[in-house]
Write a protein that holds these residues in place. Structure first.
Motif, PDB file in Angstrom:
ATOM      1  N   UNK A   1       0.811  -1.211   0.000  1.00 17.82           N
ATOM      2  CA  UNK A   1       0.000   0.000   0.000  1.00 17.82           C
ATOM      3  C   UNK A   1       0.847   1.264   0.000  1.00 17.82           C
ATOM      4  N   UNK A   2       1.894   1.293   0.795  1.00 17.36           N
ATOM      5  CA  UNK A   2       2.733   2.489   0.879  1.00 17.36           C
ATOM      6  C   UNK A   2       3.362   2.821  -0.461  1.00 17.36           C
ATOM      7  N   UNK A   3       3.841   1.803  -1.162  1.00 13.14           N
ATOM      8  CA  UNK A   3       4.453   2.028  -2.469  1.00 13.14           C
ATOM      9  C   UNK A   3       3.431   2.563  -3.469  1.00 13.14           C
ATOM     10  N   UNK A   4       2.204   2.036  -3.418  1.00 13.14           N
ATOM     11  CA  UNK A   4       1.154   2.524  -4.317  1.00 13.14           C
ATOM     12  C   UNK A   4       0.735   3.951  -3.966  1.00 13.14           C
ATOM     13  N   UNK A   5       0.663   4.262  -2.677  1.00 10.98           N
ATOM     14  CA  UNK A   5       0.310   5.621  -2.263  1.00 10.98           C
ATOM     15  C   UNK A   5       1.346   6.631  -2.772  1.00 10.98           C
ATOM     16  N   UNK A   6       2.614   6.290  -2.641  1.00 13.86           N
ATOM     17  CA  UNK A   6       3.684   7.164  -3.129  1.00 13.86           C
ATOM     18  C   UNK A   6       3.596   7.300  -4.647  1.00 13.86           C
ATOM     19  N   UNK A   7       3.343   6.190  -5.329  1.00 14.37           N
ATOM     20  CA  UNK A   7       3.238   6.217  -6.790  1.00 14.37           C
ATOM     21  C   UNK A   7       2.061   7.092  -7.238  1.00 14.37           C
ATOM     22  N   UNK A   8       0.940   7.022  -6.528  1.00 17.41           N
ATOM     23  CA  UNK A   8      -0.202   7.877  -6.868  1.00 17.41           C
ATOM     24  C   UNK A   8       0.176   9.345  -6.675  1.00 17.41           C
ATOM     25  N   UNK A   9       0.858   9.653  -5.580  1.00  8.86           N
ATOM     26  CA  UNK A   9       1.290  11.038  -5.342  1.00  8.86           C
ATOM     27  C   UNK A   9       2.198  11.522  -6.468  1.00  8.86           C
ATOM     28  N   UNK A  10       3.123  10.673  -6.886  1.00  6.53           N
ATOM     29  CA  UNK A  10       4.033  11.055  -7.970  1.00  6.53           C
ATOM     30  C   UNK A  10       3.284  11.275  -9.280  1.00  6.53           C
ATOM     31  N   UNK A  11       2.361  10.394  -9.588  1.00  4.83           N
ATOM     32  CA  UNK A  11       1.637  10.534 -10.859  1.00  4.83           C
ATOM     33  C   UNK A  11       0.719  11.758 -10.817  1.00  4.83           C
ATOM     34  N   UNK A  12       0.206  12.100  -9.639  1.00  5.11           N
ATOM     35  CA  UNK A  12      -0.595  13.317  -9.518  1.00  5.11           C
ATOM     36  C   UNK A  12       0.249  14.554  -9.804  1.00  5.11           C
ATOM     37  N   UNK A  13       1.500  14.524  -9.404  1.00  5.92           N
ATOM     38  CA  UNK A  13       2.399  15.654  -9.678  1.00  5.92           C
ATOM     39  C   UNK A  13       2.672  15.787 -11.177  1.00  5.92           C
ATOM     40  N   UNK A  14       2.559  14.686 -11.907  1.00  3.44           N
ATOM     41  CA  UNK A  14       2.761  14.720 -13.353  1.00  3.44           C
ATOM     42  C   UNK A  14       1.522  15.239 -14.078  1.00  3.44           C
ATOM     43  N   UNK A  15       0.386  15.206 -13.398  1.00  5.69           N
ATOM     44  CA  UNK A  15      -0.867  15.666 -13.999  1.00  5.69           C
ATOM     45  C   UNK A  15      -0.760  17.151 -14.308  1.00  5.69           C
ATOM     46  N   UNK A  16      -1.308  17.543 -15.421  1.00  6.89           N
ATOM     47  CA  UNK A  16      -1.244  18.935 -15.874  1.00  6.89           C
ATOM     48  C   UNK A  16      -2.455  19.742 -15.409  1.00  6.89           C
ATOM     49  N   UNK A  17      -3.271  19.178 -14.491  1.00  7.40           N
ATOM     50  CA  UNK A  17      -4.492  19.840 -14.016  1.00  7.40           C
ATOM     51  C   UNK A  17      -5.286  20.418 -15.180  1.00  7.40           C
ATOM     52  N   UNK A  18      -5.643  19.541 -16.080  1.00  3.55           N
ATOM     53  CA  UNK A  18      -6.287  19.939 -17.328  1.00  3.55           C
ATOM     54  C   UNK A  18      -7.757  20.314 -17.166  1.00  3.55           C
TER      55      UNK A  18
END
Length: 146
Positions: free
Chosen positions: A73-90
């Motif tokens: 779970x911790x690894x997935x939570x971190x990965x979600x946070x990272x991918x959210x930072x890649x989001x361009x808030x479109x």
């Protein structure tokens, strides 16, 4: 025709997160490749590295939502946070078949059991998670803000 991400995409960061989340053959036995959420996301990033396009035609349709392996779970939570930072808030320009959306969806299946709604805003997404998945949302928000 799919367009390239305007600001680019940190494919190396995403790839490293995927490797970190992967259960590998020592735990899973034979690799399920694209029938695994991590394997499917890895394929998406590999394709992006070859030809950096924003969208994967019909990509959300191929997410292996029936993959029910237990992931860290911790690894997935971190990965979600990272991918959210890649989001361009479109926001209103959000498309479901965006590579960022697809990879986040893969992580959601492993962590939360299913794909979660996303309306083009990381902040709105985090607020929704806080309501629906309070414990996970704290970890994701902490990793996102750091």
């Amino acid at each position: 025709m799919a367009e390239e991400h305007k600001k680019g995409l940190n494919a190396e960061l995403i790839w490293n997160d995927l490797l970190d989340c992967c259960r590998d053959q020592s735990i899973c036995g034979q690799c399920q490749e694209e029938n695994c959420i991590v394997g499917y996301a890895k394929k998406c990033i590999e394709d992006y590295r070859k030809e950096p396009k924003k969208e994967i035609p019909n990509g959300t349709e191929h997410i292996p939502t029936m993959d029910c392996k237990a992931f860290d779970e911790t690894k997935l939570e971190i990965a979600i946070a990272h991918i959210l930072k890649e989001c361009k808030d479109c926001r209103e320009d959000h498309v479901e078949d965006c590579i960022i959306n697809i990879i986040r969806n893969c992580y959601e299946v492993g962590l939360l059991g299913d794909v979660q709604p996303y309306e083009g805003s990381a902040l709105q997404y985090l607020m929704r998670l806080k309501t629906d998945f309070p414990e996970n949302s704290i970890q994701i928000a902490d990793a996102y803000s750091n």
